[in-house]
Design a protein around this motif. Sequence first.
Motif, PDB file in Angstrom:
ATOM      1  N   LEU A 255       0.896  -1.268  -0.072  1.00  0.00           N
ATOM      2  CA  LEU A 255       0.012   0.072   0.053  1.00  0.00           C
ATOM      3  C   LEU A 255       0.906   1.252  -0.124  1.00  0.00           C
ATOM      4  CD1 LEU A 255      -2.971  -0.646   2.561  1.00  0.00           C
ATOM      5  CD2 LEU A 255      -2.860  -0.694   0.024  1.00  0.00           C
ATOM      6  N   GLN A 256       2.110   1.107   0.497  1.00  0.00           N
ATOM      7  CA  GLN A 256       2.967   2.257   0.840  1.00  0.00           C
ATOM      8  C   GLN A 256       3.336   2.477  -0.588  1.00  0.00           C
ATOM      9  OE1 GLN A 256       3.978   4.607   2.741  1.00  0.00           O
ATOM     10  NE2 GLN A 256       5.895   5.129   1.980  1.00  0.00           N
ATOM     11  N   ILE A 257       3.846   1.324  -1.302  1.00  0.00           N
ATOM     12  CA  ILE A 257       4.452   1.412  -2.589  1.00  0.00           C
ATOM     13  C   ILE A 257       3.317   2.275  -3.794  1.00  0.00           C
ATOM     14  CG2 ILE A 257       5.201   0.027  -4.670  1.00  0.00           C
ATOM     15  CD1 ILE A 257       6.537  -1.574  -2.642  1.00  0.00           C
ATOM     16  N   ILE A 258       2.258   1.455  -3.608  1.00  0.00           N
ATOM     17  CA  ILE A 258       1.085   2.100  -4.648  1.00  0.00           C
ATOM     18  C   ILE A 258       0.578   3.297  -4.161  1.00  0.00           C
ATOM     19  CG2 ILE A 258      -1.277   1.642  -5.547  1.00  0.00           C
ATOM     20  CD1 ILE A 258      -0.935  -1.270  -4.544  1.00  0.00           C
ATOM     21  N   GLY A 259       0.702   3.646  -3.093  1.00  0.00           N
ATOM     22  CA  GLY A 259       0.616   5.159  -2.773  1.00  0.00           C
ATOM     23  C   GLY A 259       1.560   6.207  -3.433  1.00  0.00           C
ATOM     24  N   GLU A 260       2.615   5.826  -3.457  1.00  0.00           N
ATOM     25  CA  GLU A 260       3.833   6.536  -3.941  1.00  0.00           C
ATOM     26  C   GLU A 260       3.738   6.635  -5.606  1.00  0.00           C
ATOM     27  OE1 GLU A 260       6.062   8.403  -2.859  1.00  0.00           O
ATOM     28  OE2 GLU A 260       5.784   8.050  -0.604  1.00  0.00           O
ATOM     29  N   ILE A 261       3.367   5.666  -6.061  1.00  0.00           N
ATOM     30  CA  ILE A 261       3.627   5.563  -7.610  1.00  0.00           C
ATOM     31  C   ILE A 261       2.308   5.562  -8.329  1.00  0.00           C
ATOM     32  CG2 ILE A 261       5.867   4.389  -7.418  1.00  0.00           C
ATOM     33  CD1 ILE A 261       4.265   1.940  -8.618  1.00  0.00           C
ATOM     34  N   SER A 262       1.208   5.539  -7.555  1.00  0.00           N
ATOM     35  CA  SER A 262      -0.024   5.518  -7.892  1.00  0.00           C
ATOM     36  C   SER A 262      -0.804   4.298  -8.930  1.00  0.00           C
ATOM     37  CB  SER A 262      -0.395   6.612  -9.199  1.00  0.00           C
ATOM     38  OG  SER A 262       0.028   6.495 -10.400  1.00  0.00           O
ATOM     39  N   VAL A 263      -2.113   4.148  -9.048  1.00  0.00           N
ATOM     40  CA  VAL A 263      -2.384   2.836  -9.897  1.00  0.00           C
ATOM     41  C   VAL A 263      -1.879   2.833 -11.251  1.00  0.00           C
ATOM     42  CG1 VAL A 263      -4.429   2.809  -8.231  1.00  0.00           C
ATOM     43  CG2 VAL A 263      -4.482   4.185 -10.340  1.00  0.00           C
ATOM     44  N   SER A 264      -1.551   3.862 -12.020  1.00  0.00           N
ATOM     45  CA  SER A 264      -0.851   3.729 -13.175  1.00  0.00           C
ATOM     46  C   SER A 264       0.629   3.807 -13.229  1.00  0.00           C
ATOM     47  CB  SER A 264      -1.209   4.824 -14.020  1.00  0.00           C
ATOM     48  OG  SER A 264      -1.166   6.062 -13.609  1.00  0.00           O
ATOM     49  N   MET A 292      -0.446  -7.603  -5.284  1.00  0.00           N
ATOM     50  CA  MET A 292      -0.965  -6.318  -5.808  1.00  0.00           C
ATOM     51  C   MET A 292      -0.253  -5.245  -6.754  1.00  0.00           C
ATOM     52  SD  MET A 292      -3.048  -4.985  -2.223  1.00  0.00           S
ATOM     53  CE  MET A 292      -3.627  -3.631  -2.775  1.00  0.00           C
ATOM     54  N   VAL A 293       0.673  -5.732  -7.501  1.00  0.00           N
ATOM     55  CA  VAL A 293       1.488  -5.065  -8.349  1.00  0.00           C
ATOM     56  C   VAL A 293       0.441  -4.783  -9.525  1.00  0.00           C
ATOM     57  CG1 VAL A 293       3.691  -6.498  -7.932  1.00  0.00           C
ATOM     58  CG2 VAL A 293       2.379  -6.963  -9.752  1.00  0.00           C
ATOM     59  N   ILE A 294      -0.437  -5.563  -9.793  1.00  0.00           N
ATOM     60  CA  ILE A 294      -1.663  -5.220 -10.909  1.00  0.00           C
ATOM     61  C   ILE A 294      -2.266  -4.093 -10.364  1.00  0.00           C
ATOM     62  CG2 ILE A 294      -3.196  -6.690  -9.673  1.00  0.00           C
ATOM     63  CD1 ILE A 294      -2.777  -5.714 -13.504  1.00  0.00           C
ATOM     64  N   GLU A 295      -2.303  -3.692  -9.022  1.00  0.00           N
ATOM     65  CA  GLU A 295      -3.084  -2.339  -8.672  1.00  0.00           C
ATOM     66  C   GLU A 295      -2.172  -1.259  -9.047  1.00  0.00           C
ATOM     67  OE1 GLU A 295      -5.519  -4.911  -8.131  1.00  0.00           O
ATOM     68  OE2 GLU A 295      -3.841  -5.666  -6.819  1.00  0.00           O
ATOM     69  N   ALA A 296      -1.029  -1.248  -9.264  1.00  0.00           N
ATOM     70  CA  ALA A 296      -0.045  -0.304  -9.525  1.00  0.00           C
ATOM     71  C   ALA A 296      -0.003  -0.168 -10.954  1.00  0.00           C
ATOM     72  CB  ALA A 296       1.162  -0.304  -9.070  1.00  0.00           C
TER      73      ALA A 296
END
Length: 508
Positions: A255-264, A292-296
């Motif tokens: 969640l930290q990573i996705i929050g940093e780089i966004s869902v795209s 959850m890499v697909i969520e990014a």
Amino acid sequence: MASSALASNFPVFIKKDGDLSAFPSLAPSFHVQKTKKRNSREIVSVMAPQQSPRSPSTTGSVKTAMTMTEKILARASEKPQLSPGDNVWVNVDILMTHDVCGPGSFAIFKKEFGEKAKVWDRDKIIVIPDHYIFTNDERANRNVDTLREYCIEQNIKYFYDIKDLGNFKANPDYKGVCHVALAQEGHCRPGEVLLGTDSHTCTAGAFGQFATGIGITDAGFVLGTGKSLLKVPPTLRFVMDGEMPNYLLAKDLILQIIGEISVSGATYKSMEFVGSTVESLTMEERMTLCNMVIEAGGKNGVIPPDSTTHKYLEDKTSLPYEPVYSDAQARFLSEYRFDVSNLEPLVAKPHSPDKRALARECKDVKIDRVYIGSCTGGKTEDFLSAAKVFHASGKKVKVPTFLVPATHKVWMDIYSLPVPGCGGKTCSQIFEEAGCDTPASPSCSACMGGPRDTYARMNEPQVCVSTTNRNFPGRMGHKEGQVYLASPYTAAASALRGYVTDPREFLQ
């Protein structure tokens, strides 16, 4: 605001191999360079400087260093060298499909290859009913029946069938959620290519293999040929170091990573996870990270295999496998560094996995229910983590708390494994004492909504804290429902308070 707090509490370091003096605009005091023309949340990657030219070898072509993903695809395509952007035909080691996409995949296969055609290799096709199983919906039931007909016709070796929907234990072959079952049944092996008709197939990258989701048209072609045309993705590298605090889980990290780089932020890119923190994670926690890499937007996630990987596989598979690792001079599009010891428990607020916030900042969010399950948060260790919080509190939950084991094995573990530090009690005993719902039959259940009679489906516009992977409108049922994504620790703590809750209230 949460975003400003996160920016100050959790600095993200982006580092590139090479001399930083090559980038005069990158001041030493800055970790992330941003441009005025872009959204303030977007991170601009710092590209590695060009390598100095090398003279051609006199004995053959010069070999360029490759990443893990590039090496796996090079081997699978029988090419000595690959670079990002190359389009290659790869030999597929495993193709997985399930009840949602399997019927369509087989239908396309028969349409294109002929009614009497045979699949390329019956031993390399894994068929796992798991999504819409325990329901009276006739169309959902028909999908499983259709799968059964195809698998019998093609003599598919690994078809994990279910016939008795009233008692899953009466079905000796039934497993549950495909991504967890693939690992438990030994179908995940380092260095291989695993394709599946599900976006969360990337979970298997935890084993050091290339694993990604494909559509039913591509799957139909793979069924007939064992090959797929893939474009080699560039790689983002995430280096996580530092001792993992006892109140964090892998869900917080992703969640930290996705929050940093966004869902795209990782669209059609490989996400490689390394560092001392990653090396300390169990296989199930590594699966959460890759899941959850697909969520990014990622094409695949991958973790270098090590002794933890090999030990997990010892009693799972007898087939040989050959791990690969990124070369020391491999080129990464960007490299992100995190000091995990400074992180705090997180949630992703409605309605996107990148709406990151500190759990403690959401303490005033009243909730109606908690859901612990799915390929992301329904593994054995996820339930052990939740049970640890419930036991530490000694209290009962204040909202309905639904428990959905990912697989039959996880269900058995809930009733048989003692929770460490809990006086020999099992998860099931602790859950009962805490007033949780009885653990349900293993399946995807409400993670993807499903028919209205799906267990724990959100049929009303409620607020839910969930260990699942997506919180888009309608994902778990009602289109006006609100889903906060969280770790099992945070989910359990929230169930005890009736509000989104930082698990440190019970774990420190």
